[in-house]
Design an enzyme around this catalytic site. Structure first.
Site, short mmCIF file in Angstrom:
data_model
loop_
_atom_site.label_atom_id
_atom_site.label_comp_id
_atom_site.label_asym_id
_atom_site.label_seq_id
_atom_site.Cartn_x
_atom_site.Cartn_y
_atom_site.Cartn_z
N SER A 116 0.84 -1.19 0.00
CA SER A 116 0.00 0.00 0.00
C SER A 116 0.89 1.25 0.00
O SER A 116 1.71 1.43 -0.88
CB SER A 116 -0.95 -0.04 1.20
OG SER A 116 -1.95 0.93 1.07
N ASP A 155 -5.46 -3.74 -2.70
CA ASP A 155 -4.56 -3.47 -1.58
C ASP A 155 -4.00 -4.74 -0.95
O ASP A 155 -4.75 -5.60 -0.50
CB ASP A 155 -5.31 -2.65 -0.53
CG ASP A 155 -4.37 -2.05 0.50
OD1 ASP A 155 -3.19 -2.41 0.50
OD2 ASP A 155 -4.82 -1.23 1.29
#
Length: 749
Positions: free
Chosen positions: A310, A455
């Site tokens: 991320s 993610d």
């Protein structure tokens, strides 16, 4: 502050001093190809009912046909009791977890007040403030030693005995190493080499092969660095220094042939393992990673293997695509002028979220992200440029597919900025994206059949197991900034470089009662979340199982926790200004200072082994790296070391040292979730692209063969304990490694 210092401080805020500040690396055609890949939904063929009827014939629906079972019903096998009890049980458990969270908050407030009123008073409080005020590591070391002197921690260092390592073995080994090293040096002075053989040098090699191992005799136990602010036991430090001197002596010895040295250092490298820096996700909290990286870089202990997830993937991409000199110019407050991902106004992103379900525009983020990745650089190109190994965690949009760890082995031609976007695609913030690959002609195309990814923090924030599988990583430096995890971080007996000062290190933070209550509440909340997950009671907003953001492992061998402030939560999705970034850089560096001595001792041995291995691999005509190592480059100004870019170092090392695949004894490695660990190369979307991939990637047979090897501890289990075997079989039956609370629980001792 004199004039020169003021000028230097002003330069750190001047964006014109940043390398390539005004340069846009990405080509517009790359963005167009990415846009086409995002909008391509895939062609669905038209199929007629049969050979003679029209395609769109009107067909009446049969009466009484049973409806197809919903996916959720089919997965959970819903019955009457499940339907009746699901929501009452769910609300009851959530209510209890809420009550526990409130009690946990009160407990942490009690511990904070206890430490302020009981522990930190008088002289020790003033010394602690001086320690926290230091902005560079040498000054921090001086303040730490002063605090240790006041607390009596220096006396603890002088005592060899300690419960968390084998001090007798280390003491005897230090004496043997010194004795043999003196003998080797004496032979060198007297030039008693004869036919080139040196008995003392061979004996020294035997000793090194016995002790250069990961956490040998417990010398890498974090508790050894958790009893003092500066350093560890004097015996442990003496052992590390002596080990380093002996490794260098063997490398310089002429009593051993180059081929023997090559084999020797291969064994040491495999036994000792590698170190990796893991940067967690956490939205704009990830900018604290810049300070952590700067502290490691300034002290020469930045690992070659870097992984990010991320927001941490963006920082990792910047680090892996720049040289050390470029990073020292980039990691300054002026870098905030290049961080423009959240510059849109409130009405703009609200309207986009209403239309697309995501706050941010994917193409705009791709354009912004490409500067940090030096345009459409691939994982292999980054490795060849800097010698650093970049890893990015990505999760498929399908909740049942395995995650991937993209790097120069698994996806060599994957474009880095597409992997960074995929790793940052949090549902509701950024829609899932398509990974892009660079073809031989330099154009981009969808990767892995155009599948979409999101993610990586949702399932694998810190991919420790995959790093160990690919790169033999067994020592991890984790910079953890996830806000929902930082709130629950608490070390009752101290952590590396931050000992418990209550009762001179023998006590508990907040007293035993406070620590016991904190541990009980935290473990109880974790237990109830696991119960909900295993009973499949948790709802899945946006089609995602969100329990993993709490239940996965977020720490490493060394875990760095930058200290956040309340305003960070307010700015969690906004760009930092230079002043805010300057504070985050400073806090990130200060949070890394207590861990540096532990990291230095580890990398002192690792760097010596790796440099020697590369030296003799080159001398023997057997290059082990497609690009010169960073550590090798720094010590080879003439750049004589220029191995072939087609050779894969890790495949060669693993294939040489690991047992060969055997016909009948085939065992497939499984991941945490019971599924097959995804270490395969991502499939290309086109046949032409697939051929290009196979031509550019390293030896795939070596990579795939590692999946089918039988681990050493699984062969010949007659010597294993029966209790270990029962525990392994139980884990297979229940299919939950986490039930033991340790990644190594399934391995025999």
């Amino acid at each position: 502050m004199n004039g020169a210092e003021k000028s230097a401080a002003g330069d750190t805020y001047d964006p014109s001093t940043i390398p390539d500040y005004d340069r846009e690396f990405i080509h517009p055609d790359d963005l167009r190809q990415f846009e086409l890949a995002l909008t391509d939904q895939g062609a669905s063929p038209l199929v007629a009912l049969n050979d003679w009827r029209p395609i769109y014939q009107r067909v009446r629906r049969e009466r009484g046909r049973r409806k197809e079972p919903r996916r959720t019903k089919d997965e959970t096998r819903e019955g009457v009791l499940y339907t009746v009890l699901k929501w009452p049980f769910l609300f009851t458990v959530f209510g209890w977890i809420t009550a526990l969270a409130f009690a946990y908050t009160l407990t942490r407030v009690y511990i904070f007040l206890y430490e302020q009123w009981v522990t930190w008073r008088g002289r020790r409080q003033s010394l602690r403030r001086q320690l926290h005020a230091q902005t560079n590591y040498p000054d921090w070391q001086k303040a730490a030693r002063a605090l240790d002197d006041h607390l009596g921690n220096q006396r603890w260092k002088e005592i060899d005995e300690y419960a968390y390592y084998d001090h007798l073995t280390i003491s005897n080994l230090v004496k043997q190493l010194k004795k043999v090293r003196r003998e080797v040096e004496r032979e060198r002075r007297e030039k008693r080499r004869g036919s080139g053989q040196s008995p003392a040098a061979e004996e020294l090699c035997t000793l090194l092969e016995a002790c250069v191992k990961n956490n040998f005799a417990g010398v890498e136990n974090p508790r050894l660095y958790s009893e003092a602010y500066s350093g560890t036991k004097n015996l442990v430090q003496e052992y590390i220094d002596e080990l380093h001197a002996c490794i260098q002596l063997v490398a310089d010895s002429k009593g051993i042939t180059s081929e023997e040295k090559l084999q020797h250092f291969k064994h040491l490298d495999t036994n000792f393992g590698r170190t990796a820096l893991c940067l967690s996700g956490g939205a704009t909290f990830a900018y604290y990673h810049f300070g952590v990286v700067r502290a490691l870089l300034d002290n020469g202990v930045l690992p070659e293997i870097i992984t990010g997830t991320s927001g941490g993937a963006l920082v990792a991409a910047l680090v892996a695509t720049r040289t050390d000199e470029e990073l020292k110019q980039l990691l300054v407050p002026a870098l905030a002028h290049r961080i423009r991902a959240c510059q849109e106004s409130f009405p703009t992103w609200v309207w986009r979220w209403w239309r697309t379900g995501a706050r941010f525009d994917t193409l705009d983020w791709a354009r912004q992200c490409s500067w940090f990745c030096r345009g459409s650089t691939t994982f292999r190109e980054a490795y060849e440029r800097t010698g650093r190994i970049l890893n990015v965690s990505c999760v498929p949009s399908d909740p049942h597919s395995p995650t991937i760890l993209a790097n120069y082995l698994t996806s060599p031609n994957c474009v880095i900025w597409s992997a960074v976007l995929a790793s940052a695609a949090v549902p509701g913030i950024l829609n899932p994206v398509v990974l892009m690959t660079k073809k031989r002609d330099g154009t981009l195309a969808p990767y892995s059949f155009g599948h979409k990814w999101k993610d990586g923090s949702l399932r694998t924030d810190i991919p420790i197991k995959a790093l160990n599988l690919h790169f033999n990583v067994n020592f991890t430096i984790v910079s953890q900034v996830n806000p929902h995890i930082n709130l629950f971080f608490f070390s009752s007996r101290g952590t590396v470089g931050r000992p418990v000062t209550h009762r001179k290190g023998r006590g508990w933070r907040g007293g035993f009662l406070g620590s016991a209550i904190e541990q009980y509440i935290k473990l109880d909340m974790n237990k109830w979340l696991r119960v909900l997950r295993h009973l499949e009671l948790l709802p899945r907003p946006m089609g995602q199982d969100w329990s993993e953001i709490w239940l996965q492992k977020f720490s490493g061998t060394v875990t760095i926790w930058p200290k956040t402030i309340p305003s960070d939560f307010y700015h969690i999705l906004s760009d930092p200004n230079p002043e805010r970034l300057a504070r985050m850089l400073r806090v990130g560096q200060q949070s890394a200072f207590p861990k540096l001595q532990f990291i230095k001792n580890r990398l002192k041995i690792e760097i010596a082994v790796v440099k020697s291995l590369q030296k003799f691999a080159h001398a023997g005509g057997r290059p082990i790296s497609p690009a010169p190592s960073r550590w090798r480059q720094n010590n080879d100004p003439d750049n004589h070391y220029n191995p072939s870019p087609r050779t894969d170092p890790l495949n060669e090392r693993l294939d040489h040292n690991l047992p060969e695949r055997r016909g009948d004894n085939v065992n497939i490695t499984f991941g945490e979730g019971g599924g097959r660990e995804d270490t395969h190369l991502l499939d290309g979307s086109l046949s032409e692209n697939s051929s290009n991939e196979s031509a550019a990637r390293p030896s795939s047979s070596s990579s795939s063969s590692r999946l089918l090897r039988v681990p050493e501890h699984r062969r010949g289990s007659t010597g294993s304990s029966i209790f270990e075997e029962v525990r392994r079989q139980s884990a297979v039956f229940f299919d939950d490694v986490d039930m033991y609370g340790d990644d190594e629980a399934l391995r025999p001792g």
